[in-house]
Scaffold this motif. Structure first.
Motif, PDB file in Angstrom:
ATOM      1  N   THR A 244      49.938   6.208  52.024  1.00 16.43           N
ATOM      2  CA  THR A 244      50.675   5.075  51.463  1.00 16.43           C
ATOM      3  C   THR A 244      49.737   3.894  51.259  1.00 16.43           C
ATOM      4  O   THR A 244      48.668   3.810  51.867  1.00 16.43           O
ATOM      5  CB  THR A 244      51.818   4.639  52.394  1.00 16.43           C
ATOM      6  OG1 THR A 244      51.265   4.242  53.645  1.00 16.43           O
ATOM      7  CG2 THR A 244      52.818   5.768  52.616  1.00 16.43           C
ATOM      8  N   LEU A 245      50.182   2.960  50.416  1.00 21.89           N
ATOM      9  CA  LEU A 245      49.335   1.814  50.095  1.00 21.89           C
ATOM     10  C   LEU A 245      49.134   0.884  51.283  1.00 21.89           C
ATOM     11  O   LEU A 245      48.048   0.337  51.464  1.00 21.89           O
ATOM     12  CB  LEU A 245      49.934   1.030  48.925  1.00 21.89           C
ATOM     13  CG  LEU A 245      49.663   1.583  47.544  1.00 21.89           C
ATOM     14  CD1 LEU A 245      50.390   0.771  46.487  1.00 21.89           C
ATOM     15  CD2 LEU A 245      48.186   1.596  47.252  1.00 21.89           C
ATOM     16  N   TRP A 246      50.160   0.687  52.089  1.00 24.93           N
ATOM     17  CA  TRP A 246      49.997  -0.279  53.168  1.00 24.93           C
ATOM     18  C   TRP A 246      49.057   0.236  54.254  1.00 24.93           C
ATOM     19  O   TRP A 246      48.303  -0.546  54.847  1.00 24.93           O
ATOM     20  CB  TRP A 246      51.347  -0.707  53.742  1.00 24.93           C
ATOM     21  CG  TRP A 246      52.121   0.376  54.444  1.00 24.93           C
ATOM     22  CD1 TRP A 246      52.981   1.264  53.880  1.00 24.93           C
ATOM     23  CD2 TRP A 246      52.069   0.676  55.832  1.00 24.93           C
ATOM     24  NE1 TRP A 246      53.479   2.109  54.840  1.00 24.93           N
ATOM     25  CE2 TRP A 246      52.940   1.759  56.062  1.00 24.93           C
ATOM     26  CE3 TRP A 246      51.394   0.132  56.909  1.00 24.93           C
ATOM     27  CZ2 TRP A 246      53.127   2.303  57.309  1.00 24.93           C
ATOM     28  CZ3 TRP A 246      51.584   0.688  58.162  1.00 24.93           C
ATOM     29  CH2 TRP A 246      52.451   1.753  58.348  1.00 24.93           C
TER      30      TRP A 246
ATOM     31  N   GLY B 250      46.948  -0.213  43.008  1.00 26.65           N
ATOM     32  CA  GLY B 250      47.944   0.824  43.240  1.00 26.65           C
ATOM     33  C   GLY B 250      47.424   2.243  43.228  1.00 26.65           C
ATOM     34  O   GLY B 250      48.185   3.181  43.001  1.00 26.65           O
TER      35      GLY B 250
ATOM     36  N   ASP C 274      41.293  -0.658  45.271  1.00 27.06           N
ATOM     37  CA  ASP C 274      42.210   0.426  44.918  1.00 27.06           C
ATOM     38  C   ASP C 274      43.634   0.116  45.358  1.00 27.06           C
ATOM     39  O   ASP C 274      44.590   0.453  44.666  1.00 27.06           O
ATOM     40  CB  ASP C 274      41.740   1.738  45.528  1.00 27.06           C
ATOM     41  CG  ASP C 274      40.466   2.266  44.884  1.00 27.06           C
ATOM     42  OD1 ASP C 274      40.098   1.743  43.803  1.00 27.06           O
ATOM     43  OD2 ASP C 274      39.847   3.172  45.448  1.00 27.06           O
ATOM     44  N   THR C 275      43.788  -0.533  46.508  1.00 31.35           N
ATOM     45  CA  THR C 275      45.113  -0.921  46.972  1.00 31.35           C
ATOM     46  C   THR C 275      45.726  -1.950  46.037  1.00 31.35           C
ATOM     47  O   THR C 275      46.919  -1.882  45.709  1.00 31.35           O
ATOM     48  CB  THR C 275      45.028  -1.485  48.403  1.00 31.35           C
ATOM     49  OG1 THR C 275      44.452  -0.495  49.252  1.00 31.35           O
ATOM     50  CG2 THR C 275      46.393  -1.859  48.930  1.00 31.35           C
TER      51      THR C 275
ATOM     52  N   GLN D 166      46.518   2.230  53.614  1.00 30.86           N
ATOM     53  CA  GLN D 166      45.220   2.099  52.957  1.00 30.86           C
ATOM     54  C   GLN D 166      44.755   0.655  52.986  1.00 30.86           C
ATOM     55  O   GLN D 166      43.566   0.381  53.211  1.00 30.86           O
ATOM     56  CB  GLN D 166      45.314   2.601  51.514  1.00 30.86           C
ATOM     57  CG  GLN D 166      44.031   2.540  50.758  1.00 30.86           C
ATOM     58  CD  GLN D 166      44.174   3.175  49.388  1.00 30.86           C
ATOM     59  OE1 GLN D 166      44.805   4.201  49.238  1.00 30.86           O
ATOM     60  NE2 GLN D 166      43.574   2.560  48.401  1.00 30.86           N
TER      61      GLN D 166
ATOM     62  N   TYR E  81      45.056   8.565  53.012  1.00 29.58           N
ATOM     63  CA  TYR E  81      45.864   7.513  53.621  1.00 29.58           C
ATOM     64  C   TYR E  81      47.365   7.694  53.386  1.00 29.58           C
ATOM     65  O   TYR E  81      48.157   7.263  54.199  1.00 29.58           O
ATOM     66  CB  TYR E  81      45.409   6.152  53.112  1.00 29.58           C
ATOM     67  CG  TYR E  81      43.964   5.896  53.453  1.00 29.58           C
ATOM     68  CD1 TYR E  81      43.596   5.643  54.758  1.00 29.58           C
ATOM     69  CD2 TYR E  81      42.973   5.958  52.488  1.00 29.58           C
ATOM     70  CE1 TYR E  81      42.277   5.439  55.095  1.00 29.58           C
ATOM     71  CE2 TYR E  81      41.649   5.744  52.814  1.00 29.58           C
ATOM     72  CZ  TYR E  81      41.300   5.484  54.116  1.00 29.58           C
ATOM     73  OH  TYR E  81      40.001   5.292  54.447  1.00 29.58           O
TER      74      TYR E  81
ATOM     75  N   VAL F 203      46.325   5.279  45.296  1.00 28.37           N
ATOM     76  CA  VAL F 203      46.436   5.778  46.664  1.00 28.37           C
ATOM     77  C   VAL F 203      45.526   6.989  46.833  1.00 28.37           C
ATOM     78  O   VAL F 203      45.592   7.925  46.053  1.00 28.37           O
ATOM     79  CB  VAL F 203      47.889   6.173  46.995  1.00 28.37           C
ATOM     80  CG1 VAL F 203      47.989   6.680  48.417  1.00 28.37           C
ATOM     81  CG2 VAL F 203      48.825   5.012  46.775  1.00 28.37           C
ATOM     82  N   HIS F 204      44.677   6.957  47.851  1.00 30.88           N
ATOM     83  CA  HIS F 204      43.837   8.104  48.165  1.00 30.88           C
ATOM     84  C   HIS F 204      44.630   9.058  49.058  1.00 30.88           C
ATOM     85  O   HIS F 204      45.402   8.628  49.908  1.00 30.88           O
ATOM     86  CB  HIS F 204      42.561   7.640  48.866  1.00 30.88           C
ATOM     87  CG  HIS F 204      41.667   6.862  47.964  1.00 30.88           C
ATOM     88  ND1 HIS F 204      40.793   7.464  47.100  1.00 30.88           N
ATOM     89  CD2 HIS F 204      41.537   5.537  47.759  1.00 30.88           C
ATOM     90  CE1 HIS F 204      40.159   6.539  46.413  1.00 30.88           C
ATOM     91  NE2 HIS F 204      40.594   5.350  46.797  1.00 30.88           N
TER      92      HIS F 204
END
Length: 78
Positions: free
Chosen positions: A38-40, A30, A26-27, A42, A36, A32-33
């Protein structure tokens, strides 16, 4: 009965590692859950989940092989 308990115990770390792989995917794409934010964050969480799951499964297998004397002295406790 003992084997059933061992299989159930192995499912928990495997599920943790699978969750880590899913979050990595998912990261990468792109997604985003909301947990979390933000992506980083996550991405770091997914890496930690994967490493912990893999470490627990590997430790279980190493413990079992040490108990059955299948390590040939490589991983023996000193």
């Amino acid at each position: 009965m003992g084997r059933l308990i061992a299989v159930i115990m192995m499912m928990i770390p495997v599920m943790i590692a699978v969750l880590g792989v899913k979050l990595m995917r998912d990261t990468l794409f792109g997604i985003v859950h909301p947990l979390y934010g933000t992506l980083w964050i996550q991405g770091i969480a997914s890496l930690i989940f994967f490493i912990i799951g893999l470490w627990l499964v590997g430790g279980f297998i190493l413990h079992r092989d040490r108990k059955r004397n299948k390590t040939k002295g490589r991983f023996e406790n000193k």
